[in-house]
Scaffold this active site. Structure first.
Site, PDB file in Angstrom:
ATOM      1  N   HIS A 268       0.839  -1.204   0.000  1.00  0.00           N
ATOM      2  CA  HIS A 268       0.000   0.000   0.000  1.00  0.00           C
ATOM      3  C   HIS A 268       0.878   1.259   0.000  1.00  0.00           C
ATOM      4  O   HIS A 268       0.781   2.107  -0.896  1.00  0.00           O
ATOM      5  CB  HIS A 268      -0.917  -0.023   1.225  1.00  0.00           C
ATOM      6  CG  HIS A 268      -1.841   1.146   1.319  1.00  0.00           C
ATOM      7  ND1 HIS A 268      -3.162   1.081   0.953  1.00  0.00           N
ATOM      8  CD2 HIS A 268      -1.635   2.428   1.723  1.00  0.00           C
ATOM      9  CE1 HIS A 268      -3.729   2.269   1.128  1.00  0.00           C
ATOM     10  NE2 HIS A 268      -2.820   3.110   1.601  1.00  0.00           N
ATOM     11  N   GLU A 269       1.757   1.341   0.990  1.00  0.00           N
ATOM     12  CA  GLU A 269       2.617   2.534   1.073  1.00  0.00           C
ATOM     13  C   GLU A 269       3.575   2.581  -0.123  1.00  0.00           C
ATOM     14  O   GLU A 269       3.932   3.658  -0.596  1.00  0.00           O
ATOM     15  CB  GLU A 269       3.374   2.562   2.396  1.00  0.00           C
ATOM     16  CG  GLU A 269       2.489   2.551   3.655  1.00  0.00           C
ATOM     17  CD  GLU A 269       1.379   3.597   3.667  1.00  0.00           C
ATOM     18  OE1 GLU A 269       1.555   4.659   3.039  1.00  0.00           O
ATOM     19  OE2 GLU A 269       0.320   3.338   4.290  1.00  0.00           O
ATOM     20  N   HIS A 272       1.861   4.367  -2.898  1.00  0.00           N
ATOM     21  CA  HIS A 272       1.955   5.820  -2.687  1.00  0.00           C
ATOM     22  C   HIS A 272       3.355   6.305  -3.087  1.00  0.00           C
ATOM     23  O   HIS A 272       3.511   7.356  -3.726  1.00  0.00           O
ATOM     24  CB  HIS A 272       1.747   6.161  -1.205  1.00  0.00           C
ATOM     25  CG  HIS A 272       0.317   6.134  -0.737  1.00  0.00           C
ATOM     26  ND1 HIS A 272      -0.677   6.866  -1.341  1.00  0.00           N
ATOM     27  CD2 HIS A 272      -0.283   5.480   0.298  1.00  0.00           C
ATOM     28  CE1 HIS A 272      -1.833   6.672  -0.689  1.00  0.00           C
ATOM     29  NE2 HIS A 272      -1.620   5.827   0.300  1.00  0.00           N
ATOM     30  N   GLU A 298      -4.588   7.646  -3.231  1.00  0.00           N
ATOM     31  CA  GLU A 298      -5.069   6.379  -2.675  1.00  0.00           C
ATOM     32  C   GLU A 298      -5.306   5.345  -3.780  1.00  0.00           C
ATOM     33  O   GLU A 298      -5.183   4.145  -3.542  1.00  0.00           O
ATOM     34  CB  GLU A 298      -6.344   6.633  -1.862  1.00  0.00           C
ATOM     35  CG  GLU A 298      -6.759   5.501  -0.954  1.00  0.00           C
ATOM     36  CD  GLU A 298      -5.815   5.228   0.221  1.00  0.00           C
ATOM     37  OE1 GLU A 298      -4.820   5.969   0.396  1.00  0.00           O
ATOM     38  OE2 GLU A 298      -6.076   4.254   0.950  1.00  0.00           O
TER      39      GLU A 298
END
Ligand code: ZN
Length: 506
Positions: A268-269, A272, A298
């Site tokens: 997830h990170e 980003h 997101e």
């Protein structure tokens, strides 16, 4: 080039140095800072934010913006970097100058006190202790929305939502969310009705943290995260902090008995971070060099976390590597078991732990409550009841206490009203972008199964990252995918993956 524009750019790049310094201090606060250093750090951050605010609202900024806007050459191509930078700096200037200094100070002070009160109230599950702070926050936010101005035909919530997703309107979200809910609710019921797969067996296996860390670094490298231009550390709540495309920092977390949590947090990170590392480097410090919105940000994290990290093709690549990191601990877990374990669907109380089907339902409950608060249709004292009713109706759950209910998220204590829907927009954009990437690139599964994520990453770089803030979120999705944002891709993706996985056919 117009000398006023040159000056505006130079001034803005210096302002960004202050912002980036504050970002780094905030990163340090979450990862390294000794507990006793918190008060001194707050003073450092306060000074930097004051300096940034002063520079943003300075008369010189107003004069330079006006001179740029008077030059027809700058506005000739509205998609050029100068036109975009002037447009977005004007927007920032208007936001900063519409808020009276006394209100900004009161909000900032209330935020830190309310957040402190919230943390204590959550530990004790004591909504009554947090209630006066939230009442104060809601009244300040109503004033803030009034100062920012309601868009024509809109409502006060919109003024706040616009801070996170330009152009987002409650009246547009309402039908979007209603249609999404009408699909998600029966899908959830079917999956839950199909019973348990036993896939949670994996969560009872303990794996030591250094091995988990080596594993997630390996996956992050395969995604294309550039460790020369970024780093990964640990924090309680994972986040990504990008102050420059050459210095992008993510954090992750480890639980001994759940290596899938570290994997999904890291991917997830990492999503980003790829966005931050892919922003146009010649525009650093300027709007053209910045991510366009929270929803688009997101979409990048959720795409890597879910469409890639929870795909069967990902596990086809990953499974044979597990023994390298974990020895024989995961013997007996084949591709199918790992794929199923990473796609457990189970309604629960906590948003941040929610699966892909439930997640957006959690968001919708929050959106309805904060919209009603801003409209004056709901009193703060009635939040627990509205919350619990929402969970009963939407997820079929009886919330046991406010700690696992309306006190679980930090957002409202920090004044972040209008923020939650960007998570769902991110999911919607992610599925739509992924479908468009598959349409353009053909079969992505075979490249994932080889551990080759470069075609997808390069597609995202060209379609999203490289544009910075050139296009507004809706226009960016339209250009990248050929159609306006639309939740049908998310539904098709979820059904296509989850129904067969739960033995439910198409
Ligand atoms: Zn995120």
């Amino acid at each position: 080039m117009n000398p006023a524009y040159e000056q505006l750019v130079a001034k803005q790049r210096d302002t960004h140095l202050l912002v980036a310094s504050a970002d780094l201090l905030s990163w340090d606060q979450e990862t390294m800072l000794p507990p006793a250093g918190v008060a001194f750090r707050a003073r450092q951050l306060k000074l930097l934010s004051t300096l940034v605010h002063e520079r943003t609202i300075a008369t010189e900024t107003a004069d330079l913006l006006a001179a740029c806007e008077a030059d027809p050459a700058i506005g000739a191509d509205p998609m050029s970097a100068p036109a975009v930078n002037v447009r977005e700096l004007r927007r920032e200037f208007e936001h900063a100058t519409r808020l009276p200094a006394a209100l900004v100070a009161e909000l900032s002070e209330t935020q830190s006190l309310a957040q402190h009160a919230w943390a204590g109230a959550r530990t004790r599950s004591d909504f009554a202790a947090f209630r006066p702070w939230l009442e104060k926050m809601v009244s300040l936010l109503r004033r803030k929305a009034e100062c920012l101005g309601t868009p024509p035909g809109g409502e006060s919530w919109d003024a706040l939502g616009d801070l996170y997703e330009v152009g987002m309107r409650a009246a547009d979200l309402e039908p979007l969310f209603r249609d999404l809910k009408a699909e998600l609710t029966p899908l959830l019921q079917r999956i839950v009705g199909a019973g348990h797969s036993g896939a949670d067996r994996l969560q009872r296996i303990e794996l030591d943290e250094p091995a988990q860390e080596k594993f997630v670094r390996f996956v992050l490298g395969a995604m294309g995260f550039d460790f020369e231009r970024g780093r990964m550390d640990r924090s309680t709540h994972p986040f990504c902090s990008g102050s420059h495309p050459d210095d992008v920092r993510i954090t992750t977390r480890f639980h001994k008995d759940n290596f899938l949590d570290a994997l999904s947090s890291t991917m997830h990170e990492g999503g980003h971070a790829l966005y931050e590392q892919g922003l146009p480097p010649d525009q650093t410090g300027l709007p053209m060099g910045q991510a366009v919105s929270l929803g688009i940000h997101e979409s990048q994290s959720r795409l890597w976390e879910n469409m890639v990290g929870r795909s069967r093709a990902f596990w086809t690549w990953c499974q044979p590597h597990l023994a390298t990191f974990f020895g024989r601990s995961l013997d007996g877990f084949g591709v199918d078991q790992l794929h199923a374990a990473s796609n457990l669907i189970r309604p629960d109380f906590i948003r941040v732990e929610a699966d892909e089907v439930c997640y957006n339902l959690h968001v919708m409950i929050r959106f309805e409550i904060e919209r009603a608060l801003m409209r004056g249709e709901l009193d703060v004292k009635d939040i627990p009841e509205a919350w619990n009713q929402g969970y009963r109706d939407t997820l079929g759950l009886e919330v046991p206490d406010d700690a696992r209910g309306c006190l679980q998220d930090v957002h409202w204590s920090c004044g972040l009203f209008g923020y939650f829907p960007t998570y769902t927009l991110g999911n919607i954009y992610a599925a739509q972008l992924f479908a468009a990437a598959e349409r353009d690139l053909g079969d992505l599964d075979s490249s994932f199964a080889r551990g080759d994520f470069a075609p997808l990453r390069d597609w995202l770089r060209a379609a999203v990252h490289g544009h910075g803030s050139r296009l507004r979120p809706g226009a960016l999705i339209q250009q990248a995918t050929g159609s306006a944002p639309d939740a049908s891709h998310l539904i098709r993706y979820l059904k296509g993956k989850l129904l067969p996985l739960h033995g439910l056919g198409g």
